[in-house]
Structures are given as C-alpha cells and as structure tokens.
Design an enzyme around this catalytic site. Structure first.
Site, PDB file in Angstrom:
ATOM      1  N   ARG A   1       0.829  -1.208   0.000  1.00 12.25           N
ATOM      2  CA  ARG A   1       0.000   0.000   0.000  1.00 12.25           C
ATOM      3  C   ARG A   1       0.864   1.258   0.000  1.00 12.25           C
ATOM      4  NH1 ARG A   1      -3.679  -3.362   2.942  1.00 12.25           N
ATOM      5  NH2 ARG A   1      -2.569  -3.058   4.902  1.00 12.25           N
TER       6      ARG A   1
ATOM      7  N   SER B   1      -1.450 -16.925   4.474  1.00 11.69           N
ATOM      8  CA  SER B   1      -2.556 -16.155   5.039  1.00 11.69           C
ATOM      9  C   SER B   1      -3.700 -17.028   5.551  1.00 11.69           C
ATOM     10  CB  SER B   1      -3.084 -15.178   3.982  1.00 11.69           C
ATOM     11  OG  SER B   1      -3.871 -14.191   4.600  1.00 11.69           O
TER      12      SER B   1
ATOM     13  N   CYS C   1      -5.106 -19.588  14.344  1.00 10.64           N
ATOM     14  CA  CYS C   1      -5.848 -19.538  15.606  1.00 10.64           C
ATOM     15  C   CYS C   1      -7.202 -20.252  15.514  1.00 10.64           C
ATOM     16  CB  CYS C   1      -6.063 -18.087  16.032  1.00 10.64           C
ATOM     17  SG  CYS C   1      -4.543 -17.134  15.990  1.00 10.64           S
TER      18      CYS C   1
ATOM     19  N   ALA D   1      13.312  -8.904  10.981  1.00  9.32           N
ATOM     20  CA  ALA D   1      12.481 -10.048  11.394  1.00  9.32           C
ATOM     21  C   ALA D   1      11.357  -9.587  12.300  1.00  9.32           C
ATOM     22  CB  ALA D   1      13.359 -11.083  12.103  1.00  9.32           C
TER      23      ALA D   1
ATOM     24  N   TYR E   1     -22.646   2.258  30.247  1.00 12.98           N
ATOM     25  CA  TYR E   1     -23.420   1.487  31.230  1.00 12.98           C
ATOM     26  C   TYR E   1     -24.917   1.592  30.987  1.00 12.98           C
ATOM     27  CZ  TYR E   1     -26.201   0.408  35.235  1.00 12.98           C
ATOM     28  OH  TYR E   1     -27.206  -0.097  36.010  1.00 12.98           O
TER      29      TYR E   1
HETATM   30  P1  FAD Z   1       3.189 -17.767  11.380  1.00 11.30           P
HETATM   31  O1  FAD Z   1       1.868 -17.123  11.307  1.00 11.30           O
HETATM   32  O2  FAD Z   1       3.272 -19.097  12.033  1.00 11.30           O
HETATM   33  O3  FAD Z   1       3.767 -17.868   9.918  1.00 11.30           O
HETATM   34  C1  FAD Z   1       5.026 -18.383   9.674  1.00 11.30           C
HETATM   35  C2  FAD Z   1       5.065 -18.988   8.290  1.00 11.30           C
HETATM   36  O4  FAD Z   1       6.416 -19.078   7.917  1.00 11.30           O
HETATM   37  C3  FAD Z   1       4.506 -20.389   8.241  1.00 11.30           C
HETATM   38  O5  FAD Z   1       3.484 -20.486   7.287  1.00 11.30           O
HETATM   39  C4  FAD Z   1       5.699 -21.244   7.857  1.00 11.30           C
HETATM   40  O6  FAD Z   1       5.353 -22.277   6.972  1.00 11.30           O
HETATM   41  C5  FAD Z   1       6.603 -20.244   7.178  1.00 11.30           C
HETATM   42  N1  FAD Z   1       8.014 -20.613   7.221  1.00 11.30           N
HETATM   43  C6  FAD Z   1       8.746 -20.980   8.313  1.00 11.30           C
HETATM   44  N2  FAD Z   1      10.009 -21.260   7.956  1.00 11.30           N
HETATM   45  C7  FAD Z   1      10.082 -21.060   6.619  1.00 11.30           C
HETATM   46  C8  FAD Z   1      11.119 -21.206   5.685  1.00 11.30           C
HETATM   47  N3  FAD Z   1      12.320 -21.590   6.064  1.00 11.30           N
HETATM   48  N4  FAD Z   1      10.860 -20.939   4.398  1.00 11.30           N
HETATM   49  C9  FAD Z   1       9.626 -20.544   4.008  1.00 11.30           C
HETATM   50  N5  FAD Z   1       8.593 -20.404   4.857  1.00 11.30           N
HETATM   51  C10 FAD Z   1       8.826 -20.651   6.154  1.00 11.30           C
HETATM   52  N6  FAD Z   1      -2.312 -16.433  18.800  1.00 11.30           N
HETATM   53  C11 FAD Z   1      -3.195 -15.636  19.420  1.00 11.30           C
HETATM   54  O7  FAD Z   1      -2.874 -14.468  19.697  1.00 11.30           O
HETATM   55  N7  FAD Z   1      -4.448 -16.086  19.727  1.00 11.30           N
HETATM   56  C12 FAD Z   1      -4.857 -17.347  19.448  1.00 11.30           C
HETATM   57  O8  FAD Z   1      -6.014 -17.721  19.710  1.00 11.30           O
HETATM   58  C13 FAD Z   1      -3.926 -18.212  18.832  1.00 11.30           C
HETATM   59  N8  FAD Z   1      -4.273 -19.484  18.555  1.00 11.30           N
HETATM   60  C14 FAD Z   1      -3.375 -20.293  17.924  1.00 11.30           C
HETATM   61  C15 FAD Z   1      -3.754 -21.608  17.639  1.00 11.30           C
HETATM   62  C16 FAD Z   1      -2.870 -22.436  16.988  1.00 11.30           C
HETATM   63  C17 FAD Z   1      -3.279 -23.849  16.701  1.00 11.30           C
HETATM   64  C18 FAD Z   1      -1.596 -21.945  16.596  1.00 11.30           C
HETATM   65  C19 FAD Z   1      -0.640 -22.840  15.866  1.00 11.30           C
HETATM   66  C20 FAD Z   1      -1.213 -20.651  16.872  1.00 11.30           C
HETATM   67  C21 FAD Z   1      -2.096 -19.814  17.553  1.00 11.30           C
HETATM   68  N9  FAD Z   1      -1.750 -18.503  17.872  1.00 11.30           N
HETATM   69  C22 FAD Z   1      -2.646 -17.708  18.502  1.00 11.30           C
HETATM   70  C23 FAD Z   1      -0.411 -17.971  17.568  1.00 11.30           C
HETATM   71  C24 FAD Z   1      -0.413 -17.165  16.275  1.00 11.30           C
HETATM   72  O9  FAD Z   1      -0.945 -17.947  15.260  1.00 11.30           O
HETATM   73  C25 FAD Z   1       1.005 -16.751  15.969  1.00 11.30           C
HETATM   74  O10 FAD Z   1       1.465 -15.942  17.022  1.00 11.30           O
HETATM   75  C26 FAD Z   1       1.154 -15.971  14.680  1.00 11.30           C
HETATM   76  O11 FAD Z   1       0.625 -16.681  13.600  1.00 11.30           O
HETATM   77  C27 FAD Z   1       2.632 -15.686  14.435  1.00 11.30           C
HETATM   78  O12 FAD Z   1       2.834 -15.078  13.205  1.00 11.30           O
HETATM   79  P2  FAD Z   1       4.189 -15.298  12.416  1.00 11.30           P
HETATM   80  O13 FAD Z   1       4.071 -14.533  11.154  1.00 11.30           O
HETATM   81  O14 FAD Z   1       5.327 -15.027  13.318  1.00 11.30           O
HETATM   82  O15 FAD Z   1       4.241 -16.848  12.130  1.00 11.30           O
END
Ligand code: FAD
Length: 545
Positions: A24, A41, A45, A278, A422
């Site tokens: 954007r 995407s 959660c 990062a 309230y």
């Molecule tokens: P992610 O969203 O995990 O994305 C990382 C991506 O990087 C993944 O798709 C992975 O495949 C990719 N990747 C990793 N290494 C490589 C590589 N070497 N090359 C290419 N791609 C790579 N948080 C909350 O706040 N509330 C909730 O209710 C909640 N529930 C959750 C339930 C579950 C089952 C899980 C698994 C997580 C939950 N979380 C929740 C945590 C939340 O999903 C994460 O904090 C958030 O998604 C983190 O974002 P991120 O971008 O750091 O990593």
C-alpha cells in the site's frame, strides 16, 4: 529511484501483514512472499475449532486467497517454497521447491517464519500412530483424517497451555474421553495458581481429566505411561508443550540468535545483519512492563510488528514499544485471560496483588455472571504490572481495558477514573475494573489491609482468628476451617465479645462485606485484615490451604 526486491519468508500473520502494508505504501517494488507450506494467510488460531466442527468450513480457515494477494496487492506469492539458507554477504536466499534448489536475490529480506511446536520424543512414540502437533492446515488435515478413519475414543493432550486446552475442549466436543497432562503444577502457566485452578475445575466439570506435575514417560502401543507408573489408553495424542522460533534456516547465516534460538532484533526489527529484518513469533521482543527480553508467540504482536516494519522500511520513524503477552482462552463455559506479568515474573516483596469479584452486567438484570479479576501493581510506583481474569462473560473486555491502561502508563488507582458505557444489560455503574482502582487506592492509603489465600494457614498457626461474616445460608457450601461466624450485620453488637488482644481476618463471599466489617473493627481498635478474594476465590483452593 530503482525498484527494490523485497523477499519475505513466511506468508501468514507477520509476513503477510508486512507485505500488504508495504504494497500500500510502495506500489512499484517487487515483493516476493515465500512460504514452505502449501497455504499462506491462513487462520492458525482457528485450527482447533475446525477439529470439532465448530468452524465448519475448511475454506474459511484461509483468510485471503493467493489469487487475491496477487491481483489486489501484486504480491509474488510462492507457497511450497522453503528457504533453506540465507547468505547476507551476497544478499541471496537459497530456496527449495519441488525437489529443486535455487537462489533468489534480495535488496531487503524480511523474516517471519513463526514458531514450531516443541517435540518431546517420548520413548515409544515412533512405534505408534496418532501423535500430532498443530501448527498449520496440513497438521489439522492430518488430525481430522485420523479421527475420521480411526474413530479414536480416547485422547491425550500433552501440555495445558492455550493451544493444549483449546484442543482438549474441541476433542471433548468431538466425543472423545480426554486427558490433559501438564508437567507444571498447574494448567495455563501464564496465569497464577489460584486463577488457573478455576480453569482446571472447569475442565473437570466437563469431564476432562487433568493431571498436573507429571509428564508422559513412555508409550506402549496406545497406552500412555506417566512418570508415576499410572497408564491409560490414548488413541489420539496431541503434543502441545509450547513452541520455539522456527529459525533452522539461519544456522549458517551468522545472524545473532538468543533465547530458544529466537532472532535478536533492535526496536526497528533489524537483525544483526544489514538489510535483514524479522518480526513475529521468531523474534525476541522486549516485555513492555519490565523491559526484559521475551518470546511472545501471539497473533496480535505479529500482525502489529509486520505493519510497523512496513512503515519503517517506507521511511517512517517508528519504534516497537514491546509486547504485553495479552492472551485469552475459552474453556467450555468459561473464559480465562491475562495481560502483563504474573506473580512468578515479579518480585513479590515489591508488588501488591488484589482480587476483585464483580459482575459482567448489573446483578439485578437477568443472566448476570461473576468476573473474578486479579490486578498486580508495584507498591512504590503504583504501576500496573499485570492482570488476570476469569468468568463466563465480559472477561475479554476487562483484560483488554487493563492491557490498554498498561500501554497508556496509567497507575492502578487511575482505574477508578475510567468511564464505561453502562446500562443494565451491558455493565454495571461501578465496573469491576473501577472496583480494582478503588480497592488499590484503599490499599495504598492504608484504609484496608489484606492477606492472601496462601497465607491463611500461616496466620492460623500464629493464632489469628478468622471471622466469616457471610449470612447463615451461604455457609452451607463450606467455610474456612476454625473460622467463627458472625454475620456482618450482627458484628457491631457482637464486637464486644471479641478479644481485642488477638489478630483477626474477616472474609465474606466477595470481600465487600468483609471490607465493611474490617472498617468497623478497625474503628473499634481491633487488629484486623480482610481476606483478599474472600471465599469466592478460596472455595476452589481448599486442598491447597
Ligand atoms: P506464522 O503465522 O506461524 O507464519 C510463519 C510462516 O512461515 C509459516 O506459514 C511457515 O510455513 C513459514 N516458514 C517458516 N520457515 C520457513 C522457511 N524456512 N521458508 C519458508 N517459509 C517458512 N495467537 C493468538 O494471539 N491467539 C490465538 O487464539 C492463537 N491461537 C493459535 C492456535 C494455533 C493452533 C496456533 C498454531 C497458533 C495460535 N496462535 C494464537 C499464535 C499465532 O498464530 C502466531 O502468534 C502468529 O501466527 C505468528 O505469526 P508469524 O508470522 O510469526 O508466524
């Protein structure tokens, strides 16, 4: 200016928030999003709720389709592309996709690889099937396929954190007999013991067996053996013992790593290497309350960091203020939430904890339910350090308010100044958050003094007399051992019969009537304190008094 190539590793919360915001603000740069998984995407959660069918459609787990990311945002999205190495000196990443390995050059590299579930490698694990962890859509597909094919009757969840308990609830809804095993002495480790015990009670009320202070020592076939030798059948096992930054790809890159292999970044998300940034679960953040390094694997910080990094790389002078770790979980009919620090993370001698019982909306309006709120604050500075709450309704609102108050550097007594909407169906004229502010101010001014639930035994051993000031009928469901009973409204006439040389602790159901009793007795010259949290809190802790 020449167009740049921005390579993003990880296309979910942090990575995709970065990429879309960056687009954007910069319409011309080439933004490549690489993800090792088949989807980008998606709603991590939501995954536990798809297992039970509460989220019915698998499609709805995919928040934004790849095609839309390409058409609307012109992102070069490449699923099934794993970055296996990073070369900061030549500004290239090595990528593996469909058995081919090749390199991509970048001007700027953004890492948002998330966190990976910790594996325990329990003896016997390799010789049985049906053990899963849950991170992404392929994991949830594997779990639901296993359930459909094998029709497991029993499930074991190892780890009683947020994901573990969400899975326990959803597997129970799926009709399985569920056991949760947690090595720590309590479920929900971010909460303090007395709050977390109520989560354990809610699990047990819903026929989920909870074993704390134990770990699984081995599997023999589908039987799980605990350290103390007890064993039980577990057709399906979910491993949910926490996560650690997924930073394998950085092994040779010379990028500075810290706790649990998390990526060290500065306040603008810059790593130790030039042009590499990062965000998300993989980075070490500073905790906003105590400034200490922390891993906070939650979606809200990851999304916020992704967007902020896009702003920073587009020339805005922003800095990350830190994370609070605000989190929430539904456990059957109850909600448990927390923000900031718990008692294990603070110096107990420098803080005060208060427990306040309130209602989600006016008590006289139908269907009002209790909210038990705990606030921890610094006794010197009055800074709010953390809060925890549980109840059936309105817990999210109260913890969100206190998380906002912490971010706004409000003092604990400022909570009484907050003015909420309230009307009887929605709240109370004195919200439980306001009550916490009144209570804290009374503590600070010395108008009230309290003891904690875990000090009851010590006080009784010292000869302190406990007075239960509740009404007769309230005592049917129990009371504190050896407490004498004087209903609050009889106290003024009966005070003359009490020995003024003794110490006293008063309690009622919520702490309000006993506070009135404390004030009456103090005015009459007695040495008296109120039991913080009173019987509503203590009732669930009787085995630990
Ligand atoms: P992610 O969203 O995990 O994305 C990382 C991506 O990087 C993944 O798709 C992975 O495949 C990719 N990747 C990793 N290494 C490589 C590589 N070497 N090359 C290419 N791609 C790579 N948080 C909350 O706040 N509330 C909730 O209710 C909640 N529930 C959750 C339930 C579950 C089952 C899980 C698994 C997580 C939950 N979380 C929740 C945590 C939340 O999903 C994460 O904090 C958030 O998604 C983190 O974002 P991120 O971008 O750091 O990593």
């Amino acid at each position: 200016m020449e167009n740049k190539t921005i390579v993003v590793v990880g296309g979910v919360a942090g990575g995709m928030s970065f990429a879309t915001r960056y687009r954007r603000l910069n319409q011309d740069d080439h933004v490549i999003v690489l993800d090792k998984g088949p989807y980008v995407s998606f709603a991590n959660c939501g995954l536990p709720y798809y297992v039970s069918g509460e989220i019915e459609s698998r499609d709805s787990l995919i928040v934004t389709k790849k095609e839309m990311l390409q058409d609307r945002f012109q992102l070069d999205v490449r699923p099934n592309h794993e970055v296996i190495a990073i070369h900061p000196k030549t500004k290239k990443v090595t990528v593996r996709s469909e058995a081919k390995t090749f390199e991509i050059e970048y001007d700027t590299l953004v890492l948002s690889p998330g966190a990976t579930p910790i594996q325990l490698n329990i003896p016997g694990e390799a010789s049985r099937s049906g053990i899963f962890s849950l991170r992404n859509i392929p994991d949830v597909d594997a779990i639901t396929d296993y359930i459909d094919t094998n029709k497991p009757k029993t499930a074991l969840v190892i780890g009683a954190g947020f994901i573990g308990l969400e899975m326990a609830e959803n597997l129970k809804h799926k009709g399985m007999q569920v056991t949760v095993v947690e090595k720590a002495p309590q479920v929900l480790p971010p909460l303090d013991f007395e709050m977390a015990m109520h989560a354990q009670h809610e699990l047990e009320r819903n026929d989920v067996r909870v074993v704390t202070g134990q770990s699984v020592a081995k599997f023999e076939g589908n039987d799980a053996y605990l350290e103390d030798g007890t064993h039980f059948n577990a057709d399906l096992v979910i491993m949910a013992v926490g996560v650690m930054p997924d930073t394998k790809m950085l092994a040779e890159a010379n990028i500075e790593l810290g706790m649990r292999q998390g990526i060290v970044v500065d306040k603008q998300f810059k790593t130790s290497e030039e042009d590499i940034y990062a965000v998300g679960d993989a980075i070490i953040v500073s905790h906003q309350v105590n400034g200490k390094p922390a891993l906070v694997p939650l979606a809200s910080p990851a999304n916020r960091q992704g967007r902020q990094l896009a702003d920073i790389l587009s020339g805005q002078a922003k800095e990350y203020r830190g994370s609070l770790g605000t989190a929430i979980v539904r456990i059957f009919d109850m909600t448990f939430a927390s923000t900031g620090l718990n008692m294990r993370q603070v110096d107990a001698d420098k803080v005060q904890e208060i427990h306040v019982l309130g209602k989600d909306h006016a008590g006289y309006f139908p269907n009002a339910t209790d909210i038990q709120l705990k606030v921890i604050y610094d006794t010197q500075t009055e800074t709010i350090l953390g809060a925890q709450a549980f109840g059936q309704k309105g817990v999210d609102k109260r913890i969100d308010i206190i998380a906002t108050a912490i971010k706004a550097n409000m003092k604990v007594s400022d909570l009484q100044e907050l003015e909420f909407t309230y009307a009887p169906p929605f709240g109370t004229a004195k919200d439980v958050v306001n009550l916490a502010g009144y209570y804290a101010e009374n503590m600070i001014q010395g108008i009230t003094e309290t003891i904690q639930w875990h000090e009851i035994k010590k006080e009784q051993e010292k000869g302190t007399i406990f007075i239960d000031v509740r009404f007769d009928n309230e005592r049917e469901n129990g009371s504190i051992e050896n407490a004498i009973h004087i209903p609050v409204d009889n106290l003024r006439c009966k005070m003359g019969q009490l020995d003024p040389s003794k110490n006293y602790v008063v309690y009622c159901h919520s702490g309000v009537r006993s506070y009135n009793a404390e004030r009456m007795m103090k005015a009459a010259g007695f040495n008296v304190k109120n039991l913080d949290g009173s019987y509503a809190l203590v009732a669930g802790l009787k085995d630990f008094l």
